[in-house]
Structure formats: C-alpha cells, structure tokens
Write a protein that holds these residues in place. Structure first.
Motif, PDB file in Angstrom:
ATOM      1  N   PRO A 228       6.414  -0.142  -4.863  1.00  8.89           N
ATOM      2  CA  PRO A 228       5.857   1.017  -5.564  1.00  8.89           C
ATOM      3  C   PRO A 228       4.639   0.639  -6.408  1.00  8.89           C
ATOM      4  O   PRO A 228       4.524  -0.494  -6.875  1.00  8.89           O
ATOM      5  CB  PRO A 228       7.016   1.471  -6.458  1.00  8.89           C
ATOM      6  CG  PRO A 228       7.796   0.221  -6.708  1.00  8.89           C
ATOM      7  CD  PRO A 228       7.698  -0.578  -5.446  1.00  8.89           C
ATOM      8  N   TYR A 229       3.736   1.595  -6.601  1.00  8.74           N
ATOM      9  CA  TYR A 229       2.558   1.306  -7.418  1.00  8.74           C
ATOM     10  C   TYR A 229       2.108   2.540  -8.186  1.00  8.74           C
ATOM     11  O   TYR A 229       2.424   3.684  -7.827  1.00  8.74           O
ATOM     12  CB  TYR A 229       1.399   0.782  -6.570  1.00  8.74           C
ATOM     13  CG  TYR A 229       0.745   1.829  -5.678  1.00  8.74           C
ATOM     14  CD1 TYR A 229      -0.193   2.735  -6.186  1.00  8.74           C
ATOM     15  CD2 TYR A 229       1.062   1.912  -4.327  1.00  8.74           C
ATOM     16  CE1 TYR A 229      -0.795   3.690  -5.375  1.00  8.74           C
ATOM     17  CE2 TYR A 229       0.478   2.873  -3.507  1.00  8.74           C
ATOM     18  CZ  TYR A 229      -0.451   3.762  -4.032  1.00  8.74           C
ATOM     19  OH  TYR A 229      -1.033   4.715  -3.232  1.00  8.74           O
ATOM     20  N   ILE A 230       1.350   2.295  -9.266  1.00  6.91           N
ATOM     21  CA  ILE A 230       0.611   3.325  -9.995  1.00  6.91           C
ATOM     22  C   ILE A 230      -0.842   2.866 -10.033  1.00  6.91           C
ATOM     23  O   ILE A 230      -1.128   1.731 -10.435  1.00  6.91           O
ATOM     24  CB  ILE A 230       1.138   3.509 -11.434  1.00  6.91           C
ATOM     25  CG1 ILE A 230       2.599   3.951 -11.411  1.00  6.91           C
ATOM     26  CG2 ILE A 230       0.284   4.507 -12.200  1.00  6.91           C
ATOM     27  CD1 ILE A 230       3.221   4.034 -12.792  1.00  6.91           C
TER      28      ILE A 230
ATOM     29  N   GLU B  36     -13.449   0.484 -12.094  1.00  9.27           N
ATOM     30  CA  GLU B  36     -12.660  -0.522 -11.380  1.00  9.27           C
ATOM     31  C   GLU B  36     -11.259   0.020 -11.121  1.00  9.27           C
ATOM     32  O   GLU B  36     -10.698   0.756 -11.936  1.00  9.27           O
ATOM     33  CB  GLU B  36     -12.564  -1.816 -12.187  1.00  9.27           C
ATOM     34  CG  GLU B  36     -13.894  -2.506 -12.429  1.00  9.27           C
ATOM     35  CD  GLU B  36     -14.493  -3.063 -11.150  1.00  9.27           C
ATOM     36  OE1 GLU B  36     -13.719  -3.336 -10.187  1.00  9.27           O
ATOM     37  OE2 GLU B  36     -15.719  -3.229 -11.086  1.00  9.27           O
ATOM     38  N   VAL B  37     -10.699  -0.353  -9.980  1.00  5.59           N
ATOM     39  CA  VAL B  37      -9.361   0.096  -9.603  1.00  5.59           C
ATOM     40  C   VAL B  37      -8.407  -1.098  -9.548  1.00  5.59           C
ATOM     41  O   VAL B  37      -8.722  -2.136  -8.968  1.00  5.59           O
ATOM     42  CB  VAL B  37      -9.374   0.787  -8.219  1.00  5.59           C
ATOM     43  CG1 VAL B  37      -7.959   1.180  -7.802  1.00  5.59           C
ATOM     44  CG2 VAL B  37     -10.275   1.999  -8.233  1.00  5.59           C
ATOM     45  N   PHE B  38      -7.270  -0.961 -10.190  1.00  6.96           N
ATOM     46  CA  PHE B  38      -6.193  -1.941 -10.009  1.00  6.96           C
ATOM     47  C   PHE B  38      -4.874  -1.189 -10.025  1.00  6.96           C
ATOM     48  O   PHE B  38      -4.836   0.024 -10.268  1.00  6.96           O
ATOM     49  CB  PHE B  38      -6.240  -3.066 -11.048  1.00  6.96           C
ATOM     50  CG  PHE B  38      -6.174  -2.606 -12.479  1.00  6.96           C
ATOM     51  CD1 PHE B  38      -4.955  -2.467 -13.128  1.00  6.96           C
ATOM     52  CD2 PHE B  38      -7.340  -2.346 -13.194  1.00  6.96           C
ATOM     53  CE1 PHE B  38      -4.888  -2.069 -14.445  1.00  6.96           C
ATOM     54  CE2 PHE B  38      -7.277  -1.942 -14.526  1.00  6.96           C
ATOM     55  CZ  PHE B  38      -6.063  -1.797 -15.149  1.00  6.96           C
ATOM     56  N   PHE B  39      -3.792  -1.893  -9.764  1.00  5.44           N
ATOM     57  CA  PHE B  39      -2.508  -1.222  -9.558  1.00  5.44           C
ATOM     58  C   PHE B  39      -1.403  -1.893 -10.381  1.00  5.44           C
ATOM     59  O   PHE B  39      -1.322  -3.127 -10.437  1.00  5.44           O
ATOM     60  CB  PHE B  39      -2.122  -1.266  -8.079  1.00  5.44           C
ATOM     61  CG  PHE B  39      -3.120  -0.590  -7.177  1.00  5.44           C
ATOM     62  CD1 PHE B  39      -2.982   0.742  -6.842  1.00  5.44           C
ATOM     63  CD2 PHE B  39      -4.205  -1.301  -6.680  1.00  5.44           C
ATOM     64  CE1 PHE B  39      -3.901   1.370  -6.014  1.00  5.44           C
ATOM     65  CE2 PHE B  39      -5.138  -0.684  -5.856  1.00  5.44           C
ATOM     66  CZ  PHE B  39      -4.989   0.658  -5.519  1.00  5.44           C
TER      67      PHE B  39
ATOM     68  N   GLY C  98       2.262   5.714  -5.319  1.00  2.98           N
ATOM     69  CA  GLY C  98       2.690   5.577  -3.934  1.00  2.98           C
ATOM     70  C   GLY C  98       3.403   4.264  -3.690  1.00  2.98           C
ATOM     71  O   GLY C  98       3.941   3.649  -4.624  1.00  2.98           O
ATOM     72  N   TYR C  99       3.370   3.826  -2.439  1.00  2.08           N
ATOM     73  CA  TYR C  99       4.029   2.573  -2.068  1.00  2.08           C
ATOM     74  C   TYR C  99       3.079   1.721  -1.231  1.00  2.08           C
ATOM     75  O   TYR C  99       2.435   2.212  -0.300  1.00  2.08           O
ATOM     76  CB  TYR C  99       5.290   2.843  -1.246  1.00  2.08           C
ATOM     77  CG  TYR C  99       6.448   3.351  -2.064  1.00  2.08           C
ATOM     78  CD1 TYR C  99       7.384   2.466  -2.591  1.00  2.08           C
ATOM     79  CD2 TYR C  99       6.605   4.707  -2.296  1.00  2.08           C
ATOM     80  CE1 TYR C  99       8.456   2.940  -3.336  1.00  2.08           C
ATOM     81  CE2 TYR C  99       7.668   5.176  -3.035  1.00  2.08           C
ATOM     82  CZ  TYR C  99       8.598   4.294  -3.562  1.00  2.08           C
ATOM     83  OH  TYR C  99       9.652   4.750  -4.308  1.00  2.08           O
ATOM     84  N   PHE C 100       2.980   0.425  -1.588  1.00  3.68           N
ATOM     85  CA  PHE C 100       2.301  -0.544  -0.722  1.00  3.68           C
ATOM     86  C   PHE C 100       3.258  -0.941   0.397  1.00  3.68           C
ATOM     87  O   PHE C 100       4.480  -0.924   0.212  1.00  3.68           O
ATOM     88  CB  PHE C 100       1.940  -1.823  -1.489  1.00  3.68           C
ATOM     89  CG  PHE C 100       0.915  -1.640  -2.576  1.00  3.68           C
ATOM     90  CD1 PHE C 100      -0.284  -0.994  -2.318  1.00  3.68           C
ATOM     91  CD2 PHE C 100       1.141  -2.153  -3.846  1.00  3.68           C
ATOM     92  CE1 PHE C 100      -1.238  -0.847  -3.318  1.00  3.68           C
ATOM     93  CE2 PHE C 100       0.201  -2.016  -4.845  1.00  3.68           C
ATOM     94  CZ  PHE C 100      -0.989  -1.356  -4.585  1.00  3.68           C
ATOM     95  N   GLU C 101       2.693  -1.341   1.501  1.00  4.78           N
ATOM     96  CA  GLU C 101       3.478  -1.943   2.577  1.00  4.78           C
ATOM     97  C   GLU C 101       2.844  -3.276   2.936  1.00  4.78           C
ATOM     98  O   GLU C 101       1.960  -3.356   3.789  1.00  4.78           O
ATOM     99  CB  GLU C 101       3.547  -1.004   3.791  1.00  4.78           C
ATOM    100  CG  GLU C 101       4.340   0.266   3.516  1.00  4.78           C
ATOM    101  CD  GLU C 101       4.489   1.141   4.752  1.00  4.78           C
ATOM    102  OE1 GLU C 101       4.223   0.635   5.870  1.00  4.78           O
ATOM    103  OE2 GLU C 101       4.859   2.309   4.606  1.00  4.78           O
ATOM    104  N   PHE C 102       3.263  -4.324   2.237  1.00 11.37           N
ATOM    105  CA  PHE C 102       2.693  -5.650   2.447  1.00 11.37           C
ATOM    106  C   PHE C 102       3.323  -6.322   3.661  1.00 11.37           C
ATOM    107  O   PHE C 102       4.521  -6.178   3.923  1.00 11.37           O
ATOM    108  CB  PHE C 102       2.920  -6.538   1.218  1.00 11.37           C
ATOM    109  CG  PHE C 102       2.104  -6.139   0.019  1.00 11.37           C
ATOM    110  CD1 PHE C 102       0.720  -6.251   0.040  1.00 11.37           C
ATOM    111  CD2 PHE C 102       2.720  -5.641  -1.112  1.00 11.37           C
ATOM    112  CE1 PHE C 102      -0.030  -5.881  -1.076  1.00 11.37           C
ATOM    113  CE2 PHE C 102       1.987  -5.271  -2.228  1.00 11.37           C
ATOM    114  CZ  PHE C 102       0.593  -5.394  -2.209  1.00 11.37           C
TER     115      PHE C 102
END
Length: 372
Positions: free
Chosen positions: A4-6, A13-16, A119-123
C-alpha cells in the motif's frame, strides 16, 4: 508483492509513504556501504567486518559509489535488542530508493501510481532497494530472531529512479543539517515514561532536580536543566556521570533518598574543602549569590564544578563511598577523606587545559594518588 502507498507532493517532487513486512523487505534490500579502504592495506579489518555482517544475516554488496557509511555493529546489536524487548517498537520511517528504468512494465504502472493519491504497488520479486537513510534500523530489524520477523512492519518512504548524487544530497541534508535533540531534554522526558527499563534514569533525574531546586543544595542552580540556561554543568552530563558512579559503587538499586544523601554529603565535603572553587557558598544565613557563582566559574575559572572537575570527582565517588558506606556518620565520613586534598589540588583552568575524558582522567589520577 502488493504494497500500500500514499502519494506525497513537495515542491513538485513526488515520493510515497508505504510499509513493508520485515521478512519480505529483508529479501529486497542489500546493504551497499561506502568504503574506500576495502581494497587497500589501510583497513585490515574489512574482511572481518563483512563476516560479522553475514553472521547477522545481513546481505551486503561492495561499492565505493554509495552514500552509506560502514555499519556500526554495536549499534545494530543495540537496536536488535531494543526491538526484541517487550513493548518496544520503532515507528519512524526509513528512506529507500529503487531504480525501475530497465523495467518497462513497471514504468507504465508507475505513471498510474504517480497520478493516484492512494493505491498499491506491485513490486517484482527481484526488486532491489537502496537505503538512503535508516541503515542501522533496518540492519537491527533484519537481525532479530527469525520468529519475530512476521510481527514487524517497516514504515518507509520510497523514491523512484533517483541518482546517487540525489541520494547523497538527501543523506547529507538529513544527517548533517538536522540538529539532534538535546540529551538533557531526552532525560527530562524519561520522567513521563512509566517503564521499569527507565527506572534508574528517572531516579537520577529526580535527584538532579532536587540538587538544582533545593536552596540548601551544594549544586543549587548549577545544573543547566534541559541543557540550557546558566549553570556549571548540563543536566545530561550530571545524569550520565552519576549513573556510572552509582553503578560502580553498587548503589543504583538503592532508594532515591539513600543515593541523594550520599551524593549530598560527598559534594558538601568538596564544597567545604574548596570554598573558593565551589560556586555556591555554604553559609546558612546567606542566600545564593549569582554574582559570586559567575566569579568562581568565569573569573577565577575554577574547574571543580565544570565538566573536567565534576567528571573527575564523580569517577572518584565509588572509591570514597566504599570507604564510608559502613560508617554511622556519613557527613564526617566524607569530610575526613576529602579534606586530605586541601592545599594539594589546584582547580584553576590554567592547570587543566582542554576538555574531555582525557583531562578528567588526569585530575582523577591526581585525586586518587593523594587519597589512596
């Protein structure tokens, strides 16, 4: 691996913000250490260092282009022990980066992530993260008992596709420009913590406050509470040295009043033996004189209650305590020993140039030589 991420925006700049299960993250992080000596004879302990990392189940890759310094193994062990103790946890985030420039499928998904608030990352299972900040915390977590790994989640900030240069700047800004919290404040906050682990510090903190606040105290207003304001020594310095002294004397488990009494008589013995070098006058009919204190500390430049002198007499305390602990009259017990120093020790700063434990030991050795 679904994570999960925000999404966070700062100045374009974008980070999570995200979290990982410790066991899963352990397989995705390699420790890259900036070590310029690994291929030279300048550091023959390098191989042993690598072996110790492996013993702690920490994956390691050699590099001279990364931003992290060599892990301090003692610190890793301290963090591991802290986490393994009951009720302890680490809520602060680590900062990780990942390069996905060669993964076309993931890059397409990243465009979606960058434009989605939550959302969700899918690593991929082969994903590999570089540590920008928090390597000791991660190493401590990864080296805990294997059975505990599933109980731990690691909060993290994830940055995508940043250069080593950007990572280096982040590391330098975080660790070089952020002022550490004053240790005196940390110790002061221990008073608010209801935990047996902090009981000794809480006890010494209470003693410290009593010495500072009591008008009859030989250290009245001579301790910089919270590390600020006027005084000869900081609250943190007092607590650090008293903690070691009472432990060596074997009285750290005694009640607060017992410890306070012994320290009171001990300090009073120095106050009476060296009245011109002690910043608080011991006259019952005379109130504290701030100007006199300034004169002793700044004009006369006495080191007796400054870090050099106070550090030395606290090193001496366990030896003196063992001589008087069985006596009925502690006041006369301490005075009979300390007065032997009269006329044999000069406390002016001209006699003790410098600071630190080296100079405390010079004074301590002199006191010990005279008394014992």
């Amino acid at each position: 691996m679904k994570t999960p991420y925000i999404r966070v925006l700062q100045k374009g700049e974008v980070f999570f913000l995200t979290k990982f299960k410790a066991r899963e993250l352990k397989n995705l992080v390699h420790f890259h250490v900036r070590d310029p000596y690994k291929n030279t004879n300048a550091d023959n302990k390098y191989d042993k260092f690598i072996e110790k990392l492996k013993d702690k189940n920490i994956k390691f890759k050699e590099s001279d282009k990364e931003v992290q310094r060599r892990l301090t193994l003692n610190r890793v062990s301290e963090i591991r022990k802290f986490i393994e103790s009951d009720q302890n946890f680490l809520p602060n985030t680590v900062i990780l980066s990942i390069d996905i420039t060669s993964e076309e499928e993931f890059q397409n998904k990243y465009l979606e992530y960058e434009n989605t608030e939550i959302g969700y990352f899918e690593f991929d299972d082969n994903a590999e993260f570089m540590i920008v900040d928090g390597q000791h915390r991660l190493a401590g977590i990864f080296s805990i008992n294997d059975s505990m790994l599933d109980e731990i989640e690691v909060p993290a900030v994830v940055l995508f596709n940043i250069t080593v240069s950007t990572a280096a700047k982040l590391f330098a800004d975080i660790n070089g420009k952020v002022k550490p919290v004053n240790r005196s404040l940390i110790y002061d906050l221990y008073e608010e913590i209801d935990d047996k682990e902090y009981s000794v510090i809480k006890k010494i903190h209470a003693i410290c406050k009593a010495f500072y606040e009591n008008e009859n105290s030989p250290l009245y207003r001579q301790i910089k509470m919270l590390g600020i304001g006027n005084g000869a020594i900081s609250q943190a310095f007092f607590i650090d040295y008293v903690k070691v002294a009472i432990k060596q004397a074997g009285i750290e488990d005694h009640d607060l009043q017992y410890i306070f009494n012994h320290l009171f008589y001990y300090f009073t013995a120095f106050q009476d033996t060296f009245p011109e070098d002690w910043p608080v006058k011991r006259l019952k009919d005379q109130k504290y004189n701030d100007e006199y204190s300034k004169y002793v500390l700044k004009v006369r430049k006495s080191q007796l209650v400054k870090t050099n002198g106070f550090g030395a007499i606290m090193k001496l305390f366990p030896l003196v305590y063992n001589e008087v602990k069985d006596e009925q009259d502690f006041y006369n017990g301490y005075h009979s020993i300390i007065r032997k120093l009269s006329g044999k020790v000069e406390w002016n700063s001209d006699n003790y140039q410098g600071t630190g434990k080296k100079f405390q030991n010079i004074i301590f050795d002199r006191l010990k030589e005279i008394l014992f």
